[in-house]
Structure formats: structure tokens, C-alpha cells
Write an enzyme that holds these catalytic residues in place. Structure first.
Site, PDB file in Angstrom:
ATOM      1  N   LYS A  99      33.891 -80.889 -99.242  1.00 24.49           N
ATOM      2  CA  LYS A  99      34.015 -79.554 -99.845  1.00 24.49           C
ATOM      3  C   LYS A  99      32.760 -79.297-100.652  1.00 24.49           C
ATOM      4  O   LYS A  99      32.324 -80.150-101.438  1.00 24.49           O
ATOM      5  CB  LYS A  99      35.247 -79.528-100.788  1.00 24.49           C
ATOM      6  CG  LYS A  99      35.442 -78.188-101.471  1.00 24.49           C
ATOM      7  CD  LYS A  99      36.175 -77.219-100.573  1.00 24.49           C
ATOM      8  CE  LYS A  99      36.060 -75.775-101.021  1.00 24.49           C
ATOM      9  NZ  LYS A  99      34.873 -75.083-100.492  1.00 24.49           N
ATOM     10  N   GLN A 120      28.462 -83.195-105.964  1.00 28.71           N
ATOM     11  CA  GLN A 120      29.732 -82.538-105.644  1.00 28.71           C
ATOM     12  C   GLN A 120      30.867 -83.555-105.516  1.00 28.71           C
ATOM     13  O   GLN A 120      32.015 -83.265-105.870  1.00 28.71           O
ATOM     14  CB  GLN A 120      29.562 -81.758-104.323  1.00 28.71           C
ATOM     15  CG  GLN A 120      30.624 -80.717-104.068  1.00 28.71           C
ATOM     16  CD  GLN A 120      30.360 -79.399-104.782  1.00 28.71           C
ATOM     17  OE1 GLN A 120      29.244 -78.900-104.765  1.00 28.71           O
ATOM     18  NE2 GLN A 120      31.370 -78.825-105.396  1.00 28.71           N
ATOM     19  N   LYS A 123      31.990 -84.200-109.039  1.00 31.53           N
ATOM     20  CA  LYS A 123      32.556 -82.966-109.603  1.00 31.53           C
ATOM     21  C   LYS A 123      33.948 -82.706-109.044  1.00 31.53           C
ATOM     22  O   LYS A 123      34.892 -82.424-109.783  1.00 31.53           O
ATOM     23  CB  LYS A 123      31.619 -81.798-109.240  1.00 31.53           C
ATOM     24  CG  LYS A 123      32.029 -80.455-109.787  1.00 31.53           C
ATOM     25  CD  LYS A 123      31.291 -79.289-109.118  1.00 31.53           C
ATOM     26  CE  LYS A 123      29.798 -79.467-109.073  1.00 31.53           C
ATOM     27  NZ  LYS A 123      29.110 -78.196-108.687  1.00 31.53           N
ATOM     28  N   LYS A 135      27.658 -80.531 -98.963  1.00 25.16           N
ATOM     29  CA  LYS A 135      26.808 -79.371 -99.292  1.00 25.16           C
ATOM     30  C   LYS A 135      25.980 -79.043 -98.062  1.00 25.16           C
ATOM     31  O   LYS A 135      25.667 -79.928 -97.270  1.00 25.16           O
ATOM     32  CB  LYS A 135      25.866 -79.718-100.453  1.00 25.16           C
ATOM     33  CG  LYS A 135      25.350 -78.511-101.213  1.00 25.16           C
ATOM     34  CD  LYS A 135      26.351 -78.053-102.234  1.00 25.16           C
ATOM     35  CE  LYS A 135      25.907 -76.808-102.940  1.00 25.16           C
ATOM     36  NZ  LYS A 135      26.739 -76.550-104.131  1.00 25.16           N
ATOM     37  N   GLY A 174      30.224 -70.638-101.054  1.00 24.68           N
ATOM     38  CA  GLY A 174      28.934 -70.066-101.431  1.00 24.68           C
ATOM     39  C   GLY A 174      28.159 -70.943-102.399  1.00 24.68           C
ATOM     40  O   GLY A 174      28.667 -71.927-102.935  1.00 24.68           O
ATOM     41  N   ASP A 175      26.921 -70.592-102.604  1.00 25.78           N
ATOM     42  CA  ASP A 175      26.042 -71.186-103.615  1.00 25.78           C
ATOM     43  C   ASP A 175      24.872 -70.199-103.713  1.00 25.78           C
ATOM     44  O   ASP A 175      25.036 -69.024-103.354  1.00 25.78           O
ATOM     45  CB  ASP A 175      25.602 -72.606-103.196  1.00 25.78           C
ATOM     46  CG  ASP A 175      24.944 -73.380-104.344  1.00 25.78           C
ATOM     47  OD1 ASP A 175      25.671 -73.893-105.203  1.00 25.78           O
ATOM     48  OD2 ASP A 175      23.703 -73.444-104.412  1.00 25.78           O
ATOM     49  N   ASN A 249      25.812 -64.980-109.588  1.00 25.44           N
ATOM     50  CA  ASN A 249      27.262 -65.102-109.758  1.00 25.44           C
ATOM     51  C   ASN A 249      27.631 -65.875-111.023  1.00 25.44           C
ATOM     52  O   ASN A 249      28.440 -65.411-111.835  1.00 25.44           O
ATOM     53  CB  ASN A 249      27.847 -65.780-108.509  1.00 25.44           C
ATOM     54  CG  ASN A 249      29.309 -66.130-108.686  1.00 25.44           C
ATOM     55  OD1 ASN A 249      29.650 -67.230-109.085  1.00 25.44           O
ATOM     56  ND2 ASN A 249      30.185 -65.171-108.448  1.00 25.44           N
TER      57      ASN A 249
HETATM   58  P1  NDP Z   1      23.096 -66.652-107.066  1.00 27.38           P
HETATM   59  O1  NDP Z   1      22.326 -66.649-105.798  1.00 27.38           O
HETATM   60  O2  NDP Z   1      24.205 -65.701-107.253  1.00 27.38           O
HETATM   61  O3  NDP Z   1      22.094 -66.476-108.306  1.00 27.38           O
HETATM   62  C1  NDP Z   1      21.041 -67.355-108.511  1.00 27.38           C
HETATM   63  C2  NDP Z   1      20.270 -66.915-109.729  1.00 27.38           C
HETATM   64  O4  NDP Z   1      19.327 -67.929-110.064  1.00 27.38           O
HETATM   65  C3  NDP Z   1      19.466 -65.644-109.519  1.00 27.38           C
HETATM   66  O5  NDP Z   1      19.316 -64.990-110.753  1.00 27.38           O
HETATM   67  C4  NDP Z   1      18.133 -66.195-109.022  1.00 27.38           C
HETATM   68  O6  NDP Z   1      17.034 -65.320-109.213  1.00 27.38           O
HETATM   69  C5  NDP Z   1      17.998 -67.416-109.904  1.00 27.38           C
HETATM   70  N1  NDP Z   1      17.179 -68.441-109.235  1.00 27.38           N
HETATM   71  C6  NDP Z   1      17.420 -69.006-108.030  1.00 27.38           C
HETATM   72  N2  NDP Z   1      16.452 -69.883-107.734  1.00 27.38           N
HETATM   73  C7  NDP Z   1      15.597 -69.856-108.769  1.00 27.38           C
HETATM   74  C8  NDP Z   1      14.386 -70.535-109.046  1.00 27.38           C
HETATM   75  N3  NDP Z   1      13.868 -71.430-108.182  1.00 27.38           N
HETATM   76  N4  NDP Z   1      13.768 -70.266-110.234  1.00 27.38           N
HETATM   77  C9  NDP Z   1      14.297 -69.361-111.102  1.00 27.38           C
HETATM   78  N5  NDP Z   1      15.429 -68.682-110.889  1.00 27.38           N
HETATM   79  C10 NDP Z   1      16.063 -68.929-109.738  1.00 27.38           C
HETATM   80  O7  NDP Z   1      23.614 -68.167-107.231  1.00 27.38           O
HETATM   81  P2  NDP Z   1      24.801 -68.728-108.135  1.00 27.38           P
HETATM   82  O8  NDP Z   1      24.911 -67.949-109.387  1.00 27.38           O
HETATM   83  O9  NDP Z   1      25.976 -68.898-107.262  1.00 27.38           O
HETATM   84  O10 NDP Z   1      24.262 -70.201-108.447  1.00 27.38           O
HETATM   85  C11 NDP Z   1      23.493 -70.496-109.614  1.00 27.38           C
HETATM   86  C12 NDP Z   1      23.588 -71.975-109.903  1.00 27.38           C
HETATM   87  O11 NDP Z   1      24.957 -72.340-110.115  1.00 27.38           O
HETATM   88  C13 NDP Z   1      23.097 -72.912-108.785  1.00 27.38           C
HETATM   89  O12 NDP Z   1      22.558 -74.082-109.370  1.00 27.38           O
HETATM   90  C14 NDP Z   1      24.384 -73.277-108.065  1.00 27.38           C
HETATM   91  O13 NDP Z   1      24.272 -74.497-107.357  1.00 27.38           O
HETATM   92  C15 NDP Z   1      25.331 -73.398-109.237  1.00 27.38           C
HETATM   93  N6  NDP Z   1      26.755 -73.300-108.928  1.00 27.38           N
HETATM   94  C16 NDP Z   1      27.278 -72.224-108.284  1.00 27.38           C
HETATM   95  C17 NDP Z   1      28.627 -72.135-108.060  1.00 27.38           C
HETATM   96  C18 NDP Z   1      29.252 -70.925-107.475  1.00 27.38           C
HETATM   97  O14 NDP Z   1      30.484 -70.873-107.448  1.00 27.38           O
HETATM   98  N7  NDP Z   1      28.512 -69.925-107.025  1.00 27.38           N
HETATM   99  C19 NDP Z   1      29.538 -73.235-108.430  1.00 27.38           C
HETATM  100  C20 NDP Z   1      28.902 -74.298-109.182  1.00 27.38           C
HETATM  101  C21 NDP Z   1      27.551 -74.316-109.382  1.00 27.38           C
HETATM  102  P3  NDP Z   1      16.530 -64.354-108.007  1.00 27.38           P
HETATM  103  O15 NDP Z   1      17.516 -63.232-107.965  1.00 27.38           O
HETATM  104  O16 NDP Z   1      15.161 -63.972-108.398  1.00 27.38           O
HETATM  105  O17 NDP Z   1      16.561 -65.209-106.759  1.00 27.38           O
HETATM  106  O1  2IT Z   2      28.183 -76.277-106.651  1.00 28.80           O
HETATM  107  C1  2IT Z   2      29.351 -75.887-106.449  1.00 28.80           C
HETATM  108  O2  2IT Z   2      30.324 -76.445-106.978  1.00 28.80           O
HETATM  109  C2  2IT Z   2      29.553 -74.718-105.591  1.00 28.80           C
HETATM  110  N1  2IT Z   2      28.582 -74.115-105.149  1.00 28.80           N
HETATM  111  C3  2IT Z   2      30.940 -74.275-105.247  1.00 28.80           C
HETATM  112  C4  2IT Z   2      31.500 -75.097-104.129  1.00 28.80           C
HETATM  113  C5  2IT Z   2      32.818 -74.631-103.569  1.00 28.80           C
HETATM  114  O3  2IT Z   2      33.209 -75.241-102.575  1.00 28.80           O
HETATM  115  O4  2IT Z   2      33.436 -73.712-104.088  1.00 28.80           O
END
Ligand code: NDP
Ligand code: 2IT
Length: 455
Positions: A99, A120, A123, A135, A174-175, A249
Site C-alpha cells: 500500500k 511506508q 508508517k 510506492k 496519490g502522492d 494537498n
Molecule cells: P502535491 O503534489 O499536492 O503538492 C506538492 C507541493 O510541494 C507543491 O506545493 C509543490 O510545488 C511542492 N514541491 C514538490 N516538489 C518540490 C520540490 N522539489 N521543491 C520544492 N517544492 C516542491 O503533493 P502532496 O501535498 O500530496 O505531497 C506533499 C508531501 O507529502 C510529499 O512529500 C508526499 O510524499 C507527502 N505525503 C503525501 C500524502 C498524501 O496523502 N497526499 C500522504 C503522506 C505524505 P509545485 O506546485 O511548484 O510543484
Molecule cells: O506517503 C503516503 O503515505 C502517501 N502518499 C499516501 C499513501 C496512500 O496509500 O494513501
């Protein structure tokens, strides 16, 4: 006679383990970093538990069950043929189906996805739900692509991935770069190829099997983790100045929850820089960010033009004085110097919404300063926890109420906090959440692996 190994012996095991890992995975620096961080907690813990050593448990966890790498070919709107590389890293399924999310970003490499799949595994164990670790993703850059191009890419990507996933085998989500739009295209293609409507992805739209609050869960959970850490010290988020990075997100819903709890968020960022709004990013301004980033897909500098805020091109927000920090963008976005700056400016707590946002030396600085530090595998587990609840709802062909799911998310984060306290409390009463999360996550997976014998 106790078989406890001396701390010198434990250090020697750790060094041998780590140099072997580097030798077998040359150049994979993010993967090395994630494994090293876990190993520094786990080796001391297993010093008096020889069965884990003898059965090579951590060595096995740091060798993915399998890695699938494939070509993704698609056509852009001008009719040019484009080639990307797709991946799925299935790290460990000892406690449940693989997952974990899919990431579409140009800096995706095997090393990045191996680190994320390894993290993961721990986690998902912390959530208490039956989910293994995986992943995937691609080095595809969604920026500047039309909806039709993103759809063709997602369909091409799923045309290979569908062979390797399934509701009881591997359930992606997603991620970075993979949100509601991409999950819709991916799920549609899976359904077309297999003729099955099953819970093979999470983060789906509510119309086709998605769960309420999955969108909000990661950001909310990250703030709940901070709330629990503060509560243990009879403190609260109310009245605190907070610095957040990212504007996707996770960042969005972290800001929303800080606002609900009476804190003030003064920064957000994207890959072009950060905005500083000393008045605070309230609900109305946050709605502007959501529209900017998910509908218009613009740059964060537009926020500064619209509101009374400054834009700092090419910079990260860690020089802004604050009480609490929520890094919610990407890996290695806080280095050692920035960590020290945050500490000397009075920061008392860090809750990592992004995966591994702090470099190892920065993590060491936070722990040495004994501030509240929730590592990502604990702090951002709310997202995958609600994904696990989405899987349960899909299996039962039911939908739970928002109230029930909000309660389950809050309880999951409290339970994760309490596991960190149980395994991380030190002799001076400082709670080392890093150690607590690593050890608590390890134990459940390790014991399941022991039960299966040698495989
Ligand atoms: P999104 O794609 O929704 O947003 C990513 C954000 O981070 C954007 O603001 C983006 O800017 C910025 N970003 C991405 N890459 C870089 C970089 N190299 N340098 C600076 N800024 C950057 O992703 P999420 O919000 O889903 O994910 C954000 C983090 O949270 C990641 O580390 C992800 O693995 C983690 N995560 C996400 C989960 C989820 O449910 N979505 C769950 C657990 C962890 P720009 O718009 O300019 O690209
Ligand atoms: O890093 C993470 O935990 C995620 N991107 C969410 C993974 C998931 O299966 O919901």
C-alpha cells in the site's frame, strides 16, 4: 545468560549493515538516508533481542520484495511521441497488501521510490491497519500538460501497472503530482482493462468508491500529531505562529486544521519560492490557494500580488521566526543550517507532513535540542490510514459517515502518538518520537516476518 550485545558490538553490526546496504544500492542516496535513520533507532533496540539479528530482519526489510520498472509511451497534443519510465516498488507485505502512493515528478528515481516504499512499510505498521509498504510513480512532469495529455499518460502508465496490482495484492494512491484528476484517469483505465470495479486504488472520487475525508486526512493528521505532542506538555496550538511549506494537498489541509485550532500560519511555498503573510493565511486566502494550485495550476507568487504578502523567490520559509513548523512539500527541504536557524528563532515543535523533509543532520539537531519532533512516518500517517479505511469500505461495499471517519482519524493519530511515547521515552522524560516511531513501526512487521520463517 543474557545474550545482550554490547553497545560497541551493536555499533559494529550497524556499520557492517549500512556499508553492505550502500554497496548493494550504489548511488541511491535517498534510500541510504531513510534506511540509516531507521537503523540508528532499531540497532540499539534489538541489541538484547538476538532473534532479530539472527534472522536478518532489518536486512530483509531493506531489500524490496520486488521492483517493477517499465516504459511508458504516450503522445502529446502535438502528436509527438514521449517516453517516460514507470516504477512500482513492492517493499514488504508481511502485515497486509502492499500500500502506498504514486508520484509523478521529474525528480522521481529508483532511489526516491525505494526510500518512500521503505518508509511506508513502517508508517503503515504504525496505523494499526493491515497494510504492507509500497510506492510507485514516474519521472513524468504534469506541469504545463493539458488534461488530455495527463489522461493519455495515466492510461499508458496503467496499461502496464494493472498487471502488478489488485485489491488484495497492491493498492496504490496519490502522492506528489497525483491527485483526484490522475486517480480518476488511472482507475478508469484499470476498470477498462480488467472489467472489474474493485478497490484497487484509494483517493478515488466520492462517486466511484472514494472515502470521505481522504483528501483532508494527511494534513489534518499532521496537525493532530502536533496537538498531541503539545498536549503532553500542557500546551496547545491556539495562539501559535506556524510556518508551513508546500501548497499542495498536504499543506492545504494542514493550514486549514491549524486555523480550526486557533493557530496562525504565516507562510506557504511551492517549487518557485515562498510567500510570507504576517497577517495569517485565513480560510478565504486558503481557498484562493486551492483554486490557484488545483484549478488554474499557477505559481504561488500570485498570492503575494493579490494579498498583503511578500514573495521570496527561490527560497524556503525556514528563516521566518515561528513557534511550530510543518514541512509539507518534499524530501530534504530542511538542511542542518536551516534546522539550527529554526531552533535559535524559538521553534518548539516540528511535525513532518512531507516524507523525509529533514536531512539527517537537521533531524539530529532537532533531537539534540530536545524540541518536539514528529518524523514523517508518524506525522503524516493519517493519509494512508484513511486509505486503509477506504479499502475496508470498498471490501464491504459500504460508505461510512464523515463523523465516524473524523473520529477514526483522530483516534489513529492519538494511538500513533502514544506508541511513539511508549517506545521513545528517555530516562530524562524527553520523548524521542523519532526512536519511538521507528521501533514501534519495526516491531509489528518484524514479528510477522519471524512467524513466516525464512523467506
Ligand atoms: P502535491 O503534489 O499536492 O503538492 C506538492 C507541493 O510541494 C507543491 O506545493 C509543490 O510545488 C511542492 N514541491 C514538490 N516538489 C518540490 C520540490 N522539489 N521543491 C520544492 N517544492 C516542491 O503533493 P502532496 O501535498 O500530496 O505531497 C506533499 C508531501 O507529502 C510529499 O512529500 C508526499 O510524499 C507527502 N505525503 C503525501 C500524502 C498524501 O496523502 N497526499 C500522504 C503522506 C505524505 P509545485 O506546485 O511548484 O510543484
Ligand atoms: O506517503 C503516503 O503515505 C502517501 N502518499 C499516501 C499513501 C496512500 O496509500 O494513501
Amino acid at each position: 545468560m543474557s545474550k545482550k550485545v554490547t553497545s560497541a558490538k551493536s555499533k559494529e553490526y550497524m556499520e557492517r549493515f549500512y556499508s553492505g546496504l550502500q554497496r548493494r544500492n550504489p548511488g541511491e542516496t535517498e534510500f541510504h538516508q531513510a534506511v540509516y535513520e531507521v537503523a540508528t533507532s532499531v540497532f540499539p533496540y534489538i541489541a538484547d533481542k538476538p532473534h532479530y539479528h539472527e534472522k536478518q530482519i532489518l536486512e530483509r526489510m531493506a531489500e524490496p520484495d520486488r521492483v517493477i520498472i517499465f516504459r511508458v509511451v504516450w503522445e502529446d497534443d502535438e502528436g509527438n511521441v514521449r517516453v517516460n519510465r514507470g516504477y512500482r516498488v513492492q517493499n514488504n507485505n508481511a502485515i497486509g497488501p502492499y500500500k502506498g502512493g504514486l508520484r509523478f515528478h521529474p525528480n522521481v528515481t529508483l532511489s526516491v521510490l525505494k526510500f518512500l516504499a521503505f518508509e511506508q512499510t513502517f508508517k503503515n505498521s504504525l496505523t494499526g491497519l493491515p497494510m504492507g509498504g509500497g510506492k510507485g510513480g514516474a519521472d513524468f512532469n504534469p506541469k504545463g500538460k493539458s488534461d488530455a495529455e495527463v489522461m493519455r499518460f495515466c492510461q499508458a502508465f496503467m496499461s502496464e501497472l494493472y498487471k502488478h496490482i489488485g485489491p488484495d495484492m497492491d493498492v496504490p494512491a496519490g502522492d506528489i503530482g497525483v491527485g483526484a484528476r490522475e486517480i480518476g484517469f488511472l482507475f478508469g483505465q484499470y476498470k477498462r482493462l480488467t472489467t472489474q470495479f474493485v478497490g484497487v486504488l484509494t483517493g478515488k472520487g466520492l462517486e466511484f468508491g472514494g472515502s470521505l475525508i481522504r483528501t483532508e486526512a494527511t494534513g489534518y493528521g499532521t496537525v493532530y500529531m502536533m496537538e498531541s505532542m503539545l498536549a503532553l506538555k500542557n500546551d496547545a496550538i491556539e495562539g501559535k505562529t506556524c510556518v508551513v511549506s508546500g501548497s499542495g494537498n498536504v499543506a492545504t489541509y494542514a493550514v486549514e486544521k491549524v486555523n480550526h485550532l486557533g493557530g496562525k500560519v504565516v507562510t506557504m511555498s511551492d517549487s518557485s519560492g515562498f510567500i510570507h503573510d504576517p497577517d495569517g493565511i485565513d480560510a478565504e486566502k486558503l481557498a484562493y490557494i486551492v483554486d490557484l494550485k488545483t484549478v488554474r495550476r499557477g505559481r504561488i507568487s500570485e498570492y503575494a500580488d493579490r494579498f498583503n504578502a511578500t514573495f521570496h523567490q527561490g527560497q524556503r520559509p525556514w528563516s521566518v521566526a515561528c513557534d511550530l513548523v510543518f514541512p509539507c512539500a518534499t524530501q530534504n527541504e530542511i538542511n542542518s543550517e536551516e534546522a539550527h536557524t529554526l531552533i535559535s528563532n524559538g521553534c518548539i515543535g516540528v511535525s513532518e507532513g512531507a516524507n523525509m523533509p529533514t536531512e539527517q543532520a537537521g533531524v539530529d539537531a532537532f533531537v539534540e535540542a530536545k524540541i518536539l519532533f514528529a518524523p514523517s512516518k508518524a506525522a503524516n500517517a493519517g493519509g494512508v490510514a484513511v486509505s486503509g479505511l477506504e479499502m475496508s469500505q470498498n471490501s464491504g461495499r459500504i460508505s461510512w459517515s464523515e463523523e465516524d471517519l473524523q473520529g477514526l482519524l483522530r483516534k489513529t493519530m492519538t494511538d500513533i502518538h502514544d506508541q511513539c511515547v511508549e517506545f521513545g521515552r528517555e530516562s530524562d522524560d524527553y520523548v524521542n518520537y523519532l526512536k519511538g516511531a521507528n521501533v514501534a513501526g519495526f516491531v509489528k512487521v518484524a514479528d510477522a516476518m519471524l512467524a513466516y520463517g525464512v523467506l
